[in-house]
Design a protein around this motif. Structure first.
Motif, PDB file in Angstrom:
ATOM      1  N   HIS A   1       0.853  -1.184   0.000  1.00 24.34           N
ATOM      2  CA  HIS A   1       0.000   0.000   0.000  1.00 24.34           C
ATOM      3  C   HIS A   1       0.891   1.237   0.000  1.00 24.34           C
ATOM      4  CE1 HIS A   1      -3.815  -2.047   0.620  1.00 24.34           C
ATOM      5  NE2 HIS A   1      -3.241  -2.808   1.538  1.00 24.34           N
ATOM      6  N   ASN A   2       0.490   2.230  -0.739  1.00 22.64           N
ATOM      7  CA  ASN A   2       1.334   3.418  -0.867  1.00 22.64           C
ATOM      8  C   ASN A   2       1.621   4.087   0.469  1.00 22.64           C
ATOM      9  OD1 ASN A   2       1.515   3.058  -3.612  1.00 22.64           O
ATOM     10  ND2 ASN A   2      -0.147   4.482  -4.096  1.00 22.64           N
ATOM     11  N   HIS A   3       0.738   3.915   1.480  1.00 25.03           N
ATOM     12  CA  HIS A   3       0.989   4.551   2.765  1.00 25.03           C
ATOM     13  C   HIS A   3       1.835   3.658   3.681  1.00 25.03           C
ATOM     14  CE1 HIS A   3      -2.277   1.885   3.872  1.00 25.03           C
ATOM     15  NE2 HIS A   3      -1.990   2.115   5.157  1.00 25.03           N
ATOM     16  N   LEU A   4       2.230   2.465   3.203  1.00 24.77           N
ATOM     17  CA  LEU A   4       3.129   1.581   3.938  1.00 24.77           C
ATOM     18  C   LEU A   4       4.334   1.287   3.052  1.00 24.77           C
ATOM     19  CD1 LEU A   4       0.664  -0.986   5.543  1.00 24.77           C
ATOM     20  CD2 LEU A   4       2.012   0.750   6.732  1.00 24.77           C
ATOM     21  N   LYS A   5       5.342   2.069   3.178  1.00 19.30           N
ATOM     22  CA  LYS A   5       6.507   1.939   2.305  1.00 19.30           C
ATOM     23  C   LYS A   5       7.456   0.880   2.856  1.00 19.30           C
ATOM     24  CE  LYS A   5      10.011   4.614  -0.135  1.00 19.30           C
ATOM     25  NZ  LYS A   5      10.593   5.961  -0.344  1.00 19.30           N
ATOM     26  N   PRO A   6       7.837  -0.108   2.061  1.00 18.31           N
ATOM     27  CA  PRO A   6       8.720  -1.158   2.573  1.00 18.31           C
ATOM     28  C   PRO A   6      10.114  -0.618   2.895  1.00 18.31           C
ATOM     29  CG  PRO A   6       7.982  -1.648   0.329  1.00 18.31           C
ATOM     30  CD  PRO A   6       7.485  -0.301   0.668  1.00 18.31           C
ATOM     31  N   ASN A   7      10.678  -1.107   3.966  1.00 20.50           N
ATOM     32  CA  ASN A   7      12.062  -0.807   4.330  1.00 20.50           C
ATOM     33  C   ASN A   7      12.896  -2.017   3.923  1.00 20.50           C
ATOM     34  OD1 ASN A   7      14.379   0.228   5.374  1.00 20.50           O
ATOM     35  ND2 ASN A   7      13.865  -0.221   7.517  1.00 20.50           N
ATOM     36  N   ILE A   8      13.480  -1.963   2.744  1.00 23.86           N
ATOM     37  CA  ILE A   8      14.122  -3.125   2.147  1.00 23.86           C
ATOM     38  C   ILE A   8      15.625  -2.908   2.084  1.00 23.86           C
ATOM     39  CG2 ILE A   8      14.260  -4.584   0.091  1.00 23.86           C
ATOM     40  CD1 ILE A   8      11.403  -3.699  -0.544  1.00 23.86           C
ATOM     41  N   GLN A   9      16.364  -3.893   2.556  1.00 26.73           N
ATOM     42  CA  GLN A   9      17.817  -3.847   2.494  1.00 26.73           C
ATOM     43  C   GLN A   9      18.285  -4.225   1.087  1.00 26.73           C
ATOM     44  OE1 GLN A   9      19.767  -2.792   5.070  1.00 26.73           O
ATOM     45  NE2 GLN A   9      17.827  -2.405   6.150  1.00 26.73           N
ATOM     46  N   VAL A  10      19.250  -3.481   0.582  1.00 21.41           N
ATOM     47  CA  VAL A  10      19.811  -3.811  -0.726  1.00 21.41           C
ATOM     48  C   VAL A  10      20.647  -5.076  -0.597  1.00 21.41           C
ATOM     49  CG1 VAL A  10      21.338  -3.061  -2.586  1.00 21.41           C
ATOM     50  CG2 VAL A  10      19.844  -1.406  -1.438  1.00 21.41           C
ATOM     51  N   PRO A  11      20.348  -6.116  -1.360  1.00 19.64           N
ATOM     52  CA  PRO A  11      21.116  -7.365  -1.231  1.00 19.64           C
ATOM     53  C   PRO A  11      22.544  -7.195  -1.722  1.00 19.64           C
ATOM     54  CG  PRO A  11      19.616  -7.501  -3.096  1.00 19.64           C
ATOM     55  CD  PRO A  11      19.289  -6.224  -2.384  1.00 19.64           C
ATOM     56  N   GLN A  12      23.447  -7.845  -1.046  1.00 19.65           N
ATOM     57  CA  GLN A  12      24.855  -7.821  -1.426  1.00 19.65           C
ATOM     58  C   GLN A  12      25.224  -9.152  -2.067  1.00 19.65           C
ATOM     59  OE1 GLN A  12      26.708  -4.991  -1.170  1.00 19.65           O
ATOM     60  NE2 GLN A  12      24.747  -4.118  -0.473  1.00 19.65           N
ATOM     61  N   PRO A  13      26.085  -9.143  -3.064  1.00 15.35           N
ATOM     62  CA  PRO A  13      26.416 -10.399  -3.751  1.00 15.35           C
ATOM     63  C   PRO A  13      27.250 -11.330  -2.885  1.00 15.35           C
ATOM     64  CG  PRO A  13      27.779  -8.612  -4.567  1.00 15.35           C
ATOM     65  CD  PRO A  13      26.773  -7.984  -3.651  1.00 15.35           C
ATOM     66  N   MET A  14      26.957 -12.610  -3.007  1.00 16.20           N
ATOM     67  CA  MET A  14      27.774 -13.648  -2.403  1.00 16.20           C
ATOM     68  C   MET A  14      28.921 -13.978  -3.363  1.00 16.20           C
ATOM     69  SD  MET A  14      26.216 -14.241   0.459  1.00 16.20           S
ATOM     70  CE  MET A  14      26.810 -15.865   0.992  1.00 16.20           C
ATOM     71  N   PRO A  15      29.945 -14.672  -2.885  1.00 16.68           N
ATOM     72  CA  PRO A  15      31.046 -15.063  -3.787  1.00 16.68           C
ATOM     73  C   PRO A  15      30.523 -15.843  -4.993  1.00 16.68           C
ATOM     74  CG  PRO A  15      31.654 -15.458  -1.503  1.00 16.68           C
ATOM     75  CD  PRO A  15      30.198 -15.073  -1.493  1.00 16.68           C
ATOM     76  N   ASN A  16      31.058 -15.535  -6.164  1.00 24.54           N
ATOM     77  CA  ASN A  16      30.734 -16.207  -7.434  1.00 24.54           C
ATOM     78  C   ASN A  16      29.353 -15.867  -7.975  1.00 24.54           C
ATOM     79  OD1 ASN A  16      33.224 -17.579  -7.476  1.00 24.54           O
ATOM     80  ND2 ASN A  16      32.384 -19.164  -6.117  1.00 24.54           N
ATOM     81  N   GLN A  17      28.650 -14.902  -7.373  1.00 26.12           N
ATOM     82  CA  GLN A  17      27.358 -14.511  -7.924  1.00 26.12           C
ATOM     83  C   GLN A  17      27.540 -13.513  -9.060  1.00 26.12           C
ATOM     84  OE1 GLN A  17      24.847 -13.255  -4.564  1.00 26.12           O
ATOM     85  NE2 GLN A  17      23.662 -15.124  -4.890  1.00 26.12           N
ATOM     86  N   GLN A  18      26.660 -13.601 -10.026  1.00 19.90           N
ATOM     87  CA  GLN A  18      26.702 -12.759 -11.219  1.00 19.90           C
ATOM     88  C   GLN A  18      25.454 -11.894 -11.265  1.00 19.90           C
ATOM     89  OE1 GLN A  18      28.627 -12.055 -13.929  1.00 19.90           O
ATOM     90  NE2 GLN A  18      26.971 -10.766 -14.674  1.00 19.90           N
TER      91      GLN A  18
END
Length: 767
Positions: free
Chosen positions: A106-123
Motif C-alpha cells: 500500500h502506498n501509505h506503507l513503504k517497505p524498508n528493504i535492504q539492498v542485497p549484497q552479492p555472495m562469492p561467485n554470484q553474477q
C-alpha cells in the motif's frame, strides 16, 4: 475449465508457501485509511501490470524456468476467487515463488528493504530485449544478460535464398577449431532454414556435438529441407567463453540423396573484405560480447570469433555500467510494487519448496486446449496482449492513445463476452487503438467472418460500388444505409475494429465491407442515379476468399503485367509481374522514354509464384550509384513501461545493375502500399528516382512481432521503429504523392483509370 478449477483447490491446500527469506519491514508514512474494496476488474488490472513487470523484467532463475502462459491462467483464477480487500496479500502470495525481492505494498506503507549484497561467485543478471524475443520471429531477441548465450546469437553467418532449396537433401561441410573449456560449451557449424515469413523450419545442426578441443577438424551437417524453405542461414557459432576459427565452407544439394550438385557460397574462404562487415557477404551477431575478425592462419584467411569476457560478475555486465537496480512502480492509485530489475545469482541456485509446488500446479494446465468460451482465458488474453503492447510497441510517442486507460474496460469486456467470436472482435478493438498497420488479431472463427462480395470506396463523400459479384448491384451504385444505419456511421463503427493510419484503416475496413459471421444477413439501401432500391445479402463463407482486410479481389480494372501503352511508354505492374517477364523486358525498359510502375493489384494470380521483387530486382536498374536503406531502429528495452528505451541502428545498401532505365519514372501508390512496399518507396522518395502519383502510402513499416494468445488467437504488431531517410515521421503518415489523385463517380461509371491517366499525363508533360 475443469483443469482451471483444480488450481483453486491446490492453491488453497498449500497457500503458495512462503520462502525462508525474512519479510521486509513495512513502515507507515501516513495515517490515511486503506482504500475501499476494489472492483474485480481493478484487482485484475493490478495483477496484469504486476504480471508484465515480473515476466519481462524480473530476471530470477525461477522466472526463466516457469511457464508464464500457464502462470497467467493460474494467476487470473486466483484473483477471481480472492477477496479484493486482501489484494496486497494475494498478489504477494501468487508471485512469491518466482519473484524474489518483488514486493507489493500500500502506498501509505513503504517497505524498508535492504539492498542485497552479492555472495562469492554470484553474477548480476538483467533482461535486455531487442524488441520482444518471446513468441516472435528471429528478427528480435530477449536475453538475460549475465548468462552464457545458448543460441546462435553469437554466430557468424551468411544467407542463401531461392526456390532451388525446397525439398532438397543437403550437406554442409567446413573446417572448425575451438579453444574452449567447460561443460556444454564449445563451437559448431549452423544451418537453419526459414520459410517466407521468417519462421525457422529446419535446424538439424542442433544435433551436432559441440567441438571443445583445439585443432582443425572438418564438421558436417546433413538433412533434408522442407518444401516451405525460402532461404537458409549457415555459418558457425561459439557457445560460452573462448574462441572458434572456421573456414572452407562447401554445400551440396540433392533431389534423391544420391546425385549431388554444388551450391555457391559467397566468400566461402573469407578472401573478400568489406569496410563495415568482418567479411564480405557475412554477418555477425551479439557484438557486445563477442568479436569477429578475419585473420591469417598458416597462409589462409579464416574467420575468428572471440568471447570478449568470461561470464562472471564485472565482465559480462561491468559494474561501472550496470548496478543492482530497483524500481518503485504504481499498480493503481493505492498500490505500488518494489521491483528489482537486476538480481544476483550464482552458478547454483536454491529452489524453494513453494516454487516446486507451483510447478506441480502449473503442470495440470493444458494450455493448447483452452478455449475462449472460458472467462479466465478471455481475461488472460487481454492481460497478455495489453502487456506486450505496453512494454514493446515503439510508436506511443506519435500515437494519440492512452494505453493505460484501455486495460480496465478491456477486462470488463472480456468478462461480458460470451463466445470466442465476441472475444475476437473485442481483441480487435483493443488492437485498433495502437493505430498500427501491422496490428492484427488472427483467429479461425467457426463459422467464419467474411465481408460481402463487393468492392467499395469512399468517393466524393459517398460510398461507391467499384466492383461487384452480386447480380443486381453494379459499379457506380451508391450505398446509403446499412442495417438501418447511415452508411458513414456504419463505416465509422467498423473502423473501430481495424488498426492503422486513418487512410489505411478506411481502406482495410472497406476491403471487407459488410464484415460479419457467415450465415447472417446484411440489409443495404442503394441508389443508382435517381433510382433507390434495397438489397438483402446472406453472408457466405465462400466470400471470405474474395474479401479480407488486406485484399479485395474484386478490382474495378484489369491490369496487364508489362505492356507498351504508347510508343516508348511502358506500364509495369509490381504486384503480378514475374521475374522472368521482367528479365525478358529489361532491354526495352532501359530504352523506354517513360515507365509507369503500379503497386495496385487487380485480384488476378500471377503467372508464377516467383514474382518481381521491387527492391532486389527493380531498384538496381533505377540507380547509378549505391544507395542506403532507411535506418532501422530496433528498440532495446531494459526497464518496464519503455523507460530508458534506446535503439540499435542498422541499415543496408543496394548497388546499381545494368541496364540502367534512362526514361522518366512514375510510381502509382495507394494506402495498400505498406511495410516492404514503403521501404521501396523510401528509395524513390529520398533519391528522387521518380514521381509519386495517387494517394498516401499506408504509414506502417518495420518488422512485425507476434504474440501467441490462448484459444487459437494470434496477434501481430510492429516491433521496430522506422523513420524516413530525412529522419521525419513515417508512421501514420506514409509517403505523400507528388501528384494527388481523387477518384470521381463519373470516372468509376465510365471505367476510367484516373490514377493511370494522371501517371501518363505526368510522363507526357516531360516529352
Amino acid at each position: 475449465m475443469r483443469k482451471i478449477i483444480l488450481l483453486s483447490v491446490l492453491f488453497l491446500m498449500f497457500g503458495c508457501a512462503t520462502s525462508q527469506k525474512s519479510e521486509p519491514e513495512l513502515k507507515p508514512t501516513t495515517t490515511k485509511n486503506l482504500p475501499q474494496q476494489l472492483s474485480q476488474e481493478e484487482a485484475l488490472a493490478a495483477f496484469a501490470k504486476l504480471y508484465g513487470f515480473a515476466r519481462y523484467f524480473h530476471p530470477t532463475h525461477e522466472a526463466m524456468e516457469v511457464d508464464w502462459d500457464k502462470f497467467l491462467i493460474y494467476g487470473v483464477e486466483q484473483i477471481k476467487m480472492s477477496d479484493t480487500t486482501e489484494l496486497v496479500k494475494t498478489l504477494n502470495q501468487i508471485f512469491e515463488p518466482i519473484a524474489d525481492g518483488m514486493i507489493v505494498y500500500h502506498n501509505h506503507l513503504k517497505p524498508n528493504i535492504q539492498v542485497p549484497q552479492p555472495m562469492p561467485n554470484q553474477q548480476l543478471k538483467m533482461w535486455q530485449h531487442l524488441g520482444l524475443g518471446d513468441d516472435s520471429l528471429a528478427h528480435y531477441a530477449s536475453n538475460r544478460l549475465g548468462d552464457i548465450p545458448e543460441t546462435h546469437n553469437n554466430a557468424i553467418f551468411t544467407y542463401l535464398a531461392g526456390d532451388n532449396f525446397k525439398g532438397k537433401y543437403y550437406k554442409l561441410t567446413a573446417k572448425v577449431k575451438v579453444e574452449n573449456t567447460g561443460p556444454k560449451l564449445g563451437g559448431r557449424l549452423i544451418l537453419s532454414a526459414y520459410d517466407g515469413r521468417g519462421t525457422e523450419v529446419t535446424n538439424d545442426y542442433k544435433n551436432l556435438p559441440l567441438i571443445d578441443d583445439f585443432g582443425w577438424r572438418t564438421q558436417r551437417v546433413t538433412g533434408k529441407l522442407g518444401q516451405s524453405t525460402a532461404y537458409i542461414m549457415l555459418g558457425a557459432e561459439l557457445i560460452g567463453p573462448g574462441q572458434i576459427w572456421t573456414d572452407d565452407y562447401e554445400m551440396q544439394l540433392s533431389t534423391d540423396g544420391e546425385s549431388w550438385e554444388q551450391v555457391k557460397i559467397p566468400n566461402h574462404q573469407f578472401d573478400q573484405s568489406d569496410n563495415e562487415l568482418p567479411a564480405a557477404k557475412w554477418r555477425s551477431m551479439n557484438e557486445d560480447f563477442y568479436s569477429y575478425e578475419v585473420i591469417n592462419d598458416a597462409g589462409n584467411n579464416v574467420m575468428k570469433i572471440t568471447a570478449k569476457g568470461q561470464p562472471i560478475a564485472g565482465q559480462v555486465l561491468p559494474l561501472e555500467k550496470y548496478q543492482y537496480t530497483t524500481k518503485e512502480l504504481a499498480l493503481n492509485e493505492h498500490l505500488s510494487v518494489h521491483l528489482p530489475i537486476t538480481v544476483w545469482e550464482g552458478p547454483e541456485n536454491y529452489i524453494s519448496a513453494s516454487f516446486i509446488k507451483l510447478q506441480e500446479i502449473l503442470s495440470a494446465i493444458d494450455t493448447p486446449n483452452l478455449s475462449a468460451d472460458s472467462e479466465i482465458v478471455r481475461l488472460a488474453n487481454v492481460i497478455k496482449l495489453w502487456n506486450v503492447i505496453q512494454h514493446y510497441y515503439p510508436y506511443f510517442d506519435v500515437v494519440d492513445t492512452n494505453w493505460e486507460d484501455l486495460l480496465i474496460p478491456a477486462l470488463k469486456q472480456a468478462s461480458y463476452d460470451q463466445s470466442p467470436n465476441q472475444h475476437y472482435l473485442a481483441l480487435a478493438q483493443v488492437m485498433a487503438q495502437t493505430k498500427d498497420g501491422h496490428g492484427i488479431i488472427y483467429f479461425r472463427s467457426e463459422p467464419v467472418f467474411t465481408g460481402v462480395p463487393l468492392k467499395v470506396l469512399m468517393i466524393e463523400d459517398q460510398l461507391v460500388v467499384v466492383g461487384s459479384q452480386i447480380d443486381n448491384i453494379f459499379k457506380g451504385d451508391v450505398i446509403t444505409v446499412v442495417n438501418g444505419m447511415d452508411v458513414k456511421d456504419y463505416v465509422a463503427d467498423q473502423m473501430t475494429y481495424v488498426a492503422g493510419s486513418p487512410h489505411l484503416t478506411e481502406l482495410r475496413t472497406l476491403n471487407q465491407f459488410g464484415y460479419g459471421v457467415a450465415g447472417t444477413t446484411i440489409d443495404l439501401q442503394l441508389k443508382r442515379g435517381p433510382i433507390e432500391f434495397n438489397h438483402t445479402h446472406t453472408r457466405d463463407g465462400v466470400d471470405a476468399s474474395t474479401t479480407n482486410m488486406f485484399h479485395n479481389r474484386l478490382d474495378y480494372y484489369d491490369f496487364p503485367d508489362i505492356e507498351e501503352l504508347k510508343p516508348g511508354i511502358f506500364y509495369v505492374n509490381l504486384a503480378t509481374t514475374t521475374k522472368q517477364d521482367f528479365k525478358d523486358h529489361k532491354t526495352k525498359l532501359a530504352q523506354a522514354k517513360g515507365i509507369v510502375f503500379d503497386k495496385r493489384w487487380d485480384g488476378k494470380q500471377p503467372k508464377s509464384q516467383i514474382t518481381l521483387s521491387a527492391i532486389r530486382d527493380l531498384l538496381p536498374h533505377l540507380i547509378t550509384a549505391e544507395v542506403s536503406s532507411p535506418t532501422w531502429l530496433t528498440p532495446v528495452y531494459t526497464q518496464p513501461n519503455q523507460a530508458a528505451m534506446q535503439f540499435k541502428e542498422s541499415s543496408w545498401n543496394i548497388s546499381p545493375a545494368e541496364p540502367y532505365f534512362t526514361g522518366k519514372k512514375v510510381f502509382i501508390n495507394t494506402p495498400a502500399v505498406v511495410s516492404q512496399g514503403e521501404t521501396f518507396t523510401s528509395f524513390i522518395d529520398h533519391y528522387e528516382l521518380g514521381e509519386l502519383v495517387g494517394e498516401n502510402t499506408a504509414g506502417c513499416n518495420g518488422n512485425a512481432n507476434f504474440i501467441n494468445l490462448f484459444g487459437g488467437y494470434r496477434a501481430m504488431f510492429t516491433g521496430m521503429k522506422v523513420i524516413k531517410h530525412d529522419q521525419s515521421q513515417l508512421h501514420l503518415i506514409g509517403f505523400e504523392p507528388d501528384h494527388p489523385v481523387k477518384r470521381t463517380l463519373s470516372g468509376i461509371i465510365n471505367k476510367e483509370d484516373e490514377l493511370l491517366n494522371k501517371a501518363l499525363a505526368v510522363l507526357e508533360n516531360d516529352h
